[in-house]
Design a protein around this motif. Structure first.
Motif, PDB file in Angstrom:
ATOM      1  N   THR A   1      -1.720 -10.970  -1.414  1.00 21.82           N
ATOM      2  CA  THR A   1      -3.097 -11.394  -1.141  1.00 21.82           C
ATOM      3  C   THR A   1      -3.418 -12.736  -1.796  1.00 21.82           C
TER       4      THR A   1
ATOM      5  N   LEU B   1      -8.145 -10.202   1.444  1.00 21.03           N
ATOM      6  CA  LEU B   1      -7.705 -10.290   2.837  1.00 21.03           C
ATOM      7  C   LEU B   1      -8.896 -10.435   3.767  1.00 21.03           C
ATOM      8  N   GLY B   2      -9.984  -9.699   3.443  1.00 21.01           N
ATOM      9  CA  GLY B   2     -11.192  -9.812   4.262  1.00 21.01           C
ATOM     10  C   GLY B   2     -11.716 -11.230   4.270  1.00 21.01           C
TER      11      GLY B   2
ATOM     12  N   THR C   1      -6.160  -2.012  -4.612  1.00 29.47           N
ATOM     13  CA  THR C   1      -6.450  -1.907  -3.186  1.00 29.47           C
ATOM     14  C   THR C   1      -7.777  -2.595  -2.859  1.00 29.47           C
ATOM     15  N   GLY C   2      -8.768  -2.367  -3.721  1.00 32.89           N
ATOM     16  CA  GLY C   2     -10.074  -2.984  -3.477  1.00 32.89           C
ATOM     17  C   GLY C   2      -9.983  -4.496  -3.492  1.00 32.89           C
TER      18      GLY C   2
ATOM     19  N   ASP D   1       1.223  -6.491  -4.098  1.00 35.91           N
ATOM     20  CA  ASP D   1      -0.075  -6.654  -3.458  1.00 35.91           C
ATOM     21  C   ASP D   1      -0.730  -7.961  -3.899  1.00 35.91           C
TER      22      ASP D   1
ATOM     23  N   PRO E   1       0.820  -1.215   0.000  1.00 36.53           N
ATOM     24  CA  PRO E   1       0.000   0.000   0.000  1.00 36.53           C
ATOM     25  C   PRO E   1       0.847   1.256   0.000  1.00 36.53           C
TER      26      PRO E   1
ATOM     27  N   THR F   1       0.387 -13.602   6.759  1.00 42.08           N
ATOM     28  CA  THR F   1      -0.393 -12.653   5.985  1.00 42.08           C
ATOM     29  C   THR F   1       0.326 -11.339   5.798  1.00 42.08           C
TER      30      THR F   1
ATOM     31  N   ARG G   1      -9.605 -13.416   6.431  1.00 38.04           N
ATOM     32  CA  ARG G   1      -9.832 -13.177   7.847  1.00 38.04           C
ATOM     33  C   ARG G   1     -11.128 -13.857   8.284  1.00 38.04           C
TER      34      ARG G   1
ATOM     35  N   ALA H   1      -7.374  -6.353  -3.065  1.00 38.87           N
ATOM     36  CA  ALA H   1      -6.583  -6.842  -1.933  1.00 38.87           C
ATOM     37  C   ALA H   1      -7.419  -6.868  -0.665  1.00 38.87           C
ATOM     38  N   SER H   2      -8.211  -5.783  -0.431  1.00 38.54           N
ATOM     39  CA  SER H   2      -8.988  -5.777   0.811  1.00 38.54           C
ATOM     40  C   SER H   2     -10.035  -6.880   0.785  1.00 38.54           C
ATOM     41  N   LEU H   3     -10.635  -7.122  -0.391  1.00 36.11           N
ATOM     42  CA  LEU H   3     -11.646  -8.187  -0.471  1.00 36.11           C
ATOM     43  C   LEU H   3     -11.019  -9.526  -0.113  1.00 36.11           C
TER      44      LEU H   3
END
Lengths: 169, 774
Positions: free
Chosen positions: A157, B755-756, B748-749, A153, A91, B773, B759, B751-753
């Motif tokens: 992920t 990683l979410g 970013t979107g 990234d 990030p 992670t 989790r 990646a957050s999905l």
């Protein structure tokens, strides 16, 4: 004679690997080679970034090459291999790439030029000689950093997901 | 004027800090701004009445003719008296109504002040886009204020209903306004009204605009949101749902009526729905036991009355409308604030529980009687003056006027009856009922309520001085043969007023003795059921559409995408076809082996049974195409193609691990029909792309001007001998910045999905380390 639905199944292992305690298959040869190649690929990516103005290359290609260097390391040793670059958090890379690009875009306004206009500098350095820099290089650097960040990234992920899937019993 | 509006928002932004320091007294600080706006507006009174309406405009996108323009004419000034005057009073009232140190103080004070600013902007706006902007801002404020902190389902439901109904109306209104502006050729409202366009489009447009006005002002069949919104705190109800926001619809009708009141599409809906609303609201008010809901239905009824007056055109009617807008704002805010006082003092608003308040606090009760009498149209109050004028306006004797007059008289009878119900129910002492326990709520609550109540009395006697302002709006119509007064002699309207008093008293007695006969409406006539049905139908439609489109099958998605690609540009190709030019076998002999490699790989993909094989073969195709680029002399393109191909392969491999190893499971062979469908779509897609490529490359002869320009200027302007790079970082650098922004957001979107999801999956087993992670 295999069934026709099985014709493309692998017949044997491609790489001589051994299983580590963590369960990630490792090949000494592969790992060693990537480590040797890694710095060269990175230098290559920087060359592409700088050469882009006059030859094939540019921030996008350079960033992808650098990203692929990390991909190689990852493929060889999993995320443990990426620990070497843990300081480069994706990030942060993406953010700083974006910021550099935006600042490059806005700085000309301070000098009364329209945004994103390019200035040409000629620099003479001892030994190296005279060369020419276009300010649009900074935009390219921003793109480079951002692309590296995006690739890292992905590894962080998607790659982690695979690893977890694999390591789970 | 712009400064006044901006001041509201600026102080609202500073209010959280003020509220932190001074607690509920922050409301007093907030009240200063509307009060100052009122003084500022009244200062301009002389100029406004002379016909020189002050104007201001701020061009914010001059290139496409967009600006914020404001104009203060008599109607706007009249509305400012209500919006800012009542706003200041309500904010003062809130300062004592809010619990000291309560949680909602910051939120409520900020929202009320933002609302006051938006309302001020709404009544001053002179171009349709500013009008719409402020209009929706009031809707959003209303949603947030009604919803509060959303503690119960009932509150959330009411807030959503208010938002959906008024939001729907607002969007419809925007459509109508744009149609009107296009027909008139100007965005300025004052110019549209001065030279109203004609034709069928105008009729459609005014109906759309009316939908906005009718929803905002809670007219049948959109009215249920207003009584439902009574879950809001009482000051909010007093300000938004009595004095200001619900008047926005009436204001809109009043604003446009001088230009369009002759149109059938305009006056028929306004008059019919207005009268219907007036009668329905009055009847429902007689049935309510909760004082606040009683007033809410009273408001619905009065809004119907106002709609009829301001919408039907004519000097006397408009004069009556303007008078009643002022009167209604004064008495209704006073009455709502009274309900808040009662609620604070006794803890209830129910008529069946209240008793003995009138004897205990006679001064408070006197103010309440003043306000209620103004609502009932009893002399000598401003409400009476307005109602007399209204009766006069429809006294011409023509069939249309007589029908309207009869309905207005009936509505006024009901109004008188529920006004009596309010006063007697809330402040009377029924026989054999002990007075309810109550604590004096304090001057801070009573004074803000007493001011508008008294103003109704003062204004009635000050009518000769008030008339220029009220008539200033009505002057848009011809004929100036009437003057406002408390006493016109023994006239027909006076007789009607007496009839209203008598009838109202009888109705109230009847209702108190026997209760209102309960009428079972058929289901289709119940507006609330209609609203629920509409929302349910919308939900069902959304579910069906989503269910059809999001089936969760990759082949279906791919098929839809391919078919769209074939049909839409394909139709365009067929419509204006350029036939492909003469074809060459090859440009360079190197192309031949590469092409063969690509073809072989393509054919082999079809045979692949494992996903991995297919992905690798697709990679071969990609590299082959890269090689073709290289042969054709595009090293930049080739480099990008190779790199992207490599990265895609890696990503594919990552994702593939999650999918089954093989396309087809042995135990589930694919159906024949599915295979054929897929084959047909795939072949059609392939043919289409090939044809497109041939036609496009044939339709170009030589370099386009743009390319030539780029090549010429790459060296001198961008200092680059690589034209592609010059385009990326200089000529089209703006695109590049946009693209990398998209890339950053997408990465970013995603990646957050991911990683979410990890989790979420990991949560059951906590003991696992986080090590991997990071």
């Amino acid at each position: 004679m295999t069934k026709w639905t099985e014709w493309d199944a692998p017949k044997e292992r491609w790489l001589l690997t051994e299983r580590e305690r963590g369960g990630w298959p490792r090949s000494l040869l592969f790992e060693l080679c990537t480590r040797i190649v890694f710095p060269t690929v990175l230098v290559m990516s920087v060359y592409l970034l700088l050469a882009g103005h006059n030859d094939a290359g540019g921030g996008f290609s350079g960033g992808l090459v650098a990203g692929l260097a990390f991909v190689l390391r990852y493929l060889a040793g999993g995320s443990a291999e990426l620990a070497a670059v843990r300081a480069l958090r994706p990030p942060v890379l993406i953010g700083s790439g974006m910021s550099i690009a935006l600042i490059t875009a806005l700085v000309p306004v301070a000098f009364g030029a329209p945004i994103l206009s390019t200035a040409l500098w000629t620099v003479t350095l001892p030994i190296v000689g005279t060369f020419k820099i276009a300010t649009s290089l900074f935009l390219d650097i921003g793109v480079y950093l951002l692309i590296v960040g995006v690739v890292l990234d992905l590894l962080r992920t998607l790659g982690t997901g695979i690893e977890r899937g694999e390591l789970e019993p | 004027m712009l400064v006044a509006i901006v001041a509201h928002f600026a102080v609202a932004a500073a209010l959280p800090a003020i509220a932190k320091r001074w607690g509920r007294n922050a409301f007093y600080v907030a009240a200063l701004i509307p009060a100052a706006s009122l003084v500022f507006a009244l200062n301009r009174l002389g100029g406004v009445l002379d016909g020189a309406a002050p104007q201001e405009s701020l061009a914010w996108a001059p290139g496409i003719g967009l600006e914020i323009s404001l104009r203060m004419d008599p109607l706007a000034l009249l509305m400012i008296v209500l919006v800012s005057g009542v706003g200041a009073l309500v904010l003062c009232y809130s300062a004592r109504y809010a619990k000291p140190g309560g949680e909602g103080i910051t939120r409520e004070s900020v929202l009320l002040l933002v609302f006051a600013g938006a309302m001020l902007g709404l009544v001053l706006a002179d171009d349709i886009f500013s009008l719409y902007l402020f209009w929706e801002l009031t809707t959003v404020c209303s949603f947030l204020l009604v919803g509060g902190r959303g503690l119960t389902p009932a509150i959330r439901r009411s807030a959503t209903q208010a938002l959906l109904v008024t939001g729907f109306g607002g969007l419809t209104m925007l459509l109508g306004l744009i149609l009107l502006a296009t027909a008139a050729g100007t965005y300025r409202i004052s110019e549209i009204i001065a030279h109203p366009p004609g034709g069928a489009v105008t009729s459609v447009a005014v109906v759309l605009v009316l939908v906005g006005a009718l929803t905002k002002s809670a007219q049948v069949p959109f009215h249920p949101w207003l009584p439902a919104a009574m879950v809001a705190p009482t000051p909010v109800s007093a300000y938004l749902h009595a004095a200001a926001m619900v008047k926005a619809g009436v204001y809109l009708v009043a604003r446009f009526a001088p230009g369009f009141s002759d149109l059938t599409a305009w006056w028929v809906p306004v008059v019919v729905l207005g009268l219907w609303t007036m009668l329905l609201g009055g009847l429902r008010a007689l049935r309510e036991h909760d004082l606040k809901r009683l007033l809410a239905f009273g408001t619905v009824s009065q809004l119907g009355f106002l709609m009829v007056l301001v919408g039907s055109g004519g000097f006397v009617t408009a004069l009556a409308g303007a008078t009643l807008i002022l009167a209604h704002g004064l008495f209704k805010s006073a009455l709502f604030l009274t309900v808040g006082v009662l609620d604070k003092a006794t803890g209830t608003r129910d008529i069946r529980e209240l008793s003995g308040i009138g004897r205990r606090w006679p001064v408070l009760t006197a103010f309440v009687v003043l306000a209620a009498a103004s609502m009932a149209g009893f002399p000598p109050l401003l409400g009476f003056v307005g109602k007399e004028t209204a009766f006069t306006a429809f006294g011409s004797g023509s069939a249309r006027d007589t029908v309207v007059l009869v309905c207005l008289v009936l509505g006024s009878v009901l109004t008188f009856a529920y006004s009596l119900r309010f006063v007697i129910g809330g402040f009377g002492t029924p026989q054999g009922k002990a007075p309810i326990a109550a604590t004096w709520p304090g001057q801070g609550l009573v004074v803000p309520m007493a001011i508008p109540a008294t103003a109704g009395l003062v204004c009635a006697f000050a009518v000769p001085w008030l008339e220029p302002l009220l008539a200033g709006y009505a002057d848009a119509y011809p004929g100036h043969d009437y003057h406002l007064a408390l006493w016109h002699g023994f006239t027909v309207p006076l007789g009607l007023s007496a009839l209203v008093v008598l009838g109202g008293y009888l109705v109230h007695r009847g209702v108190q003795r026997a209760g209102l006969p309960v009428v079972r409406w058929p289901k289709y006539a119940d507006a609330q059921a209609g609203y629920r049905g509409a929302v349910r139908a919308l939900d069902a439609l959304a579910r069906r559409v989503t269910g059809r489109l999001q089936v969760g099958s990759l082949p279906v998605y791919l098929g839809v995408i391919l078919l769209t690609a074939i049909v839409v540009p394909g139709a365009g190709l067929l419509a204006g076809v350029a036939t492909p030019g003469p074809l060459r076998l090859w440009d360079s002999p190197m192309q031949v082996p590469i092409a063969i490699l690509v073809l072989v790989a393509t054919a082999t993909v079809l045979l692949a049974r494992r996903r991995l094989t297919a992905v690798l073969l697709t990679g071969v195709i990609g590299y082959g195409i890269g090689a073709l680029f290289l042969v054709d002399g595009g090293p930049d393109l080739a480099l990008a193609q190779f790199l992207v191909e490599s990265l895609t392969l890696v990503v594919f491999v990552f994702v593939l691990r999650r999918l089954p190893e093989r396309f087809v499971q042995d135990d589930r062979p694919p159906g024949k029909r599915a295979r054929w469908t897929k084959a047909v779509i795939a072949v059609a897609g392939g043919i289409f792309v090939a044809a497109l490529a041939m036609i496009v490359s044939a339709s170009r002869d030589g370099l386009p001007d743009v390319s030539r320009e780029y090549i010429e200027r790459a060296q001198p302007a961008a200092g680059a001998s690589n034209v592609v790079n010059a385009i990326i970082v200089d000529f089209r650098a703006f695109d590049t910045v946009g693209e990398i922004a998209v890339l950053a957001v997408a990465a970013t979107g995603a990646a957050s999905l991911i990683l979410g999801a990890h989790r979420a999956r990991r949560r059951p087993e906590r003991e696992e380390t986080e090590e991997v992670t990071e």
